[in-house]
Design a protein around this motif. Structure first.
Motif, PDB file in Angstrom:
ATOM      1  N   UNK A  31       0.825  -1.188   0.000  1.00 28.33           N
ATOM      2  CA  UNK A  31       0.000   0.000   0.000  1.00 28.33           C
ATOM      3  C   UNK A  31       0.872   1.254   0.000  1.00 28.33           C
ATOM      4  N   UNK A  32       0.385   2.283  -0.696  1.00 21.56           N
ATOM      5  CA  UNK A  32       1.096   3.547  -0.751  1.00 21.56           C
ATOM      6  C   UNK A  32       1.321   4.058   0.659  1.00 21.56           C
ATOM      7  N   UNK A  33       2.517   4.555   0.917  1.00 18.07           N
ATOM      8  CA  UNK A  33       2.848   5.066   2.236  1.00 18.07           C
ATOM      9  C   UNK A  33       3.736   4.115   3.003  1.00 18.07           C
ATOM     10  N   UNK A  34       3.812   2.851   2.578  1.00 10.04           N
ATOM     11  CA  UNK A  34       4.704   1.898   3.202  1.00 10.04           C
ATOM     12  C   UNK A  34       6.005   1.825   2.401  1.00 10.04           C
ATOM     13  N   UNK A  35       6.916   0.974   2.849  1.00 11.39           N
ATOM     14  CA  UNK A  35       8.209   0.862   2.204  1.00 11.39           C
ATOM     15  C   UNK A  35       8.086   0.552   0.717  1.00 11.39           C
ATOM     16  N   UNK A  36       8.794   1.311  -0.090  1.00 11.18           N
ATOM     17  CA  UNK A  36       8.760   1.097  -1.531  1.00 11.18           C
ATOM     18  C   UNK A  36       9.370  -0.247  -1.876  1.00 11.18           C
ATOM     19  N   UNK A  37       8.810  -0.933  -2.853  1.00 11.26           N
ATOM     20  CA  UNK A  37       9.417  -2.188  -3.304  1.00 11.26           C
ATOM     21  C   UNK A  37      10.704  -1.921  -4.080  1.00 11.26           C
ATOM     22  N   UNK A  38      11.439  -2.985  -4.325  1.00 16.84           N
ATOM     23  CA  UNK A  38      12.605  -2.937  -5.203  1.00 16.84           C
ATOM     24  C   UNK A  38      12.166  -3.471  -6.562  1.00 16.84           C
ATOM     25  N   UNK A  39      12.377  -2.711  -7.591  1.00 15.26           N
ATOM     26  CA  UNK A  39      12.016  -3.113  -8.940  1.00 15.26           C
ATOM     27  C   UNK A  39      13.220  -3.808  -9.567  1.00 15.26           C
ATOM     28  N   UNK A  40      12.981  -4.974 -10.149  1.00 15.34           N
ATOM     29  CA  UNK A  40      14.062  -5.824 -10.631  1.00 15.34           C
ATOM     30  C   UNK A  40      13.849  -6.154 -12.105  1.00 15.34           C
ATOM     31  N   UNK A  41      14.949  -6.221 -12.828  1.00 17.23           N
ATOM     32  CA  UNK A  41      14.891  -6.600 -14.232  1.00 17.23           C
ATOM     33  C   UNK A  41      16.150  -7.395 -14.572  1.00 17.23           C
ATOM     34  N   UNK A  58      18.497  -3.304 -10.371  1.00 14.89           N
ATOM     35  CA  UNK A  58      17.594  -2.993  -9.271  1.00 14.89           C
ATOM     36  C   UNK A  58      17.372  -1.486  -9.232  1.00 14.89           C
ATOM     37  N   UNK A  59      16.162  -1.089  -8.858  1.00 15.25           N
ATOM     38  CA  UNK A  59      15.863   0.332  -8.673  1.00 15.25           C
ATOM     39  C   UNK A  59      14.852   0.467  -7.546  1.00 15.25           C
ATOM     40  N   UNK A  60      15.026   1.502  -6.740  1.00 13.38           N
ATOM     41  CA  UNK A  60      14.059   1.727  -5.657  1.00 13.38           C
ATOM     42  C   UNK A  60      13.998   3.207  -5.309  1.00 13.38           C
ATOM     43  N   UNK A  61      12.886   3.560  -4.694  1.00 16.53           N
ATOM     44  CA  UNK A  61      12.629   4.933  -4.272  1.00 16.53           C
ATOM     45  C   UNK A  61      13.259   5.142  -2.902  1.00 16.53           C
ATOM     46  N   UNK A  62      14.242   6.040  -2.863  1.00 11.07           N
ATOM     47  CA  UNK A  62      14.919   6.321  -1.598  1.00 11.07           C
ATOM     48  C   UNK A  62      14.431   7.628  -0.982  1.00 11.07           C
ATOM     49  N   UNK A  63      13.260   8.072  -1.378  1.00 14.08           N
ATOM     50  CA  UNK A  63      12.692   9.280  -0.805  1.00 14.08           C
ATOM     51  C   UNK A  63      12.880  10.474  -1.721  1.00 14.08           C
ATOM     52  N   UNK A  64      14.080  11.048  -1.707  1.00 21.01           N
ATOM     53  CA  UNK A  64      14.354  12.209  -2.550  1.00 21.01           C
ATOM     54  C   UNK A  64      15.091  11.829  -3.830  1.00 21.01           C
TER      55      UNK A  64
END
Length: 199
Positions: A31-41, A58-64
């Motif tokens: 759910x939005x607001x919880x820890x962002x997932x790690x996107x993998x390819x 790998x890519x992930x949202x680290x906030x800023x």
């Protein structure tokens, strides 16, 4: 070989690639607001059932910022060399000879598991990426969730569509061109997710 920080195409100027230290114990709630997932390819030797991974991103949202990391993979001796596909090479642009000086599969496994920790994994092609993850690990690995399913869960409310977020996710994806390099393609998914957040 050191981590490969890849350019992620035409992403937001606010998107910066910085290695961040994350611990374990992350919330698996999508759910939005919880820890962002790690996107993998993954990129792979081919699309056959005996294909093997040659690059993982790998890519992930680290906030800023969005963190994007990728590694080429030196094949294990038991992976069938005959599966190397020239047609696949023409798409991802990775020469077979490049893999001879890449990180060993075991080194990539150590890096991947440490980087992902307990965070959920998301891919837009889990039927392929799960196979390549499991082959890299040598055993069944963490389950990779489907991007569309994860987006639906994150940007809906009890099954009720929140059209704004879903629309922004897929509008962003539609305007991005697949680069067919693992880090770049994982970054597209992550930036699409962030677009859904309206940030």
């Amino acid at each position: 070989m050191s981590d490969e920080k890849q350019k992620a195409g035409s992403y937001s100027d606010a998107t910066t690639r910085v290695r961040s230290g994350f611990g374990s114990g992350f919330c698996l709630d999508m759910k939005v607001g919880h820890q962002s997932p790690v996107f993998i390819d993954f990129e792979a030797s081919s699309l056959s059932t005996v294909s093997w991974p040659i690059e993982v991103g790998l890519a992930w949202n680290a906030g800023k910022c969005v963190v994007v990391e990728s590694k080429l993979i030196r094949p294990r001796p038991e992976w069938p060399e005959a599966d190397w596909c020239p047609e696949s090479q023409a798409i991802h642009g990775i020469m077979r000879s490049e893999l001879d000086s890449a990180n060993s599969a075991d080194e990539v496994v150590d890096w991947l598991l440490e980087t992902v920790a307990a965070r959920p994994l998301v891919s837009d092609a889990p039927e392929f990426d799960q196979r390549w993850l499991d082959r890299l690990l040598g055993s069944p690995g963490p389950e990779i969730d489907d991007f569309d399913r994860a987006v639906w869960e994150a940007f809906s409310d009890g099954g009720n569509i929140k059209a704004g977020g879903l629309q922004r996710v897929y509008q962003f994806r539609a305007k991005e061109t697949a680069i067919h390099r693992a880090g770049d393609d994982a970054a597209v998914l992550c930036n699409s997710w962030i677009a859904g957040l309206g940030k």
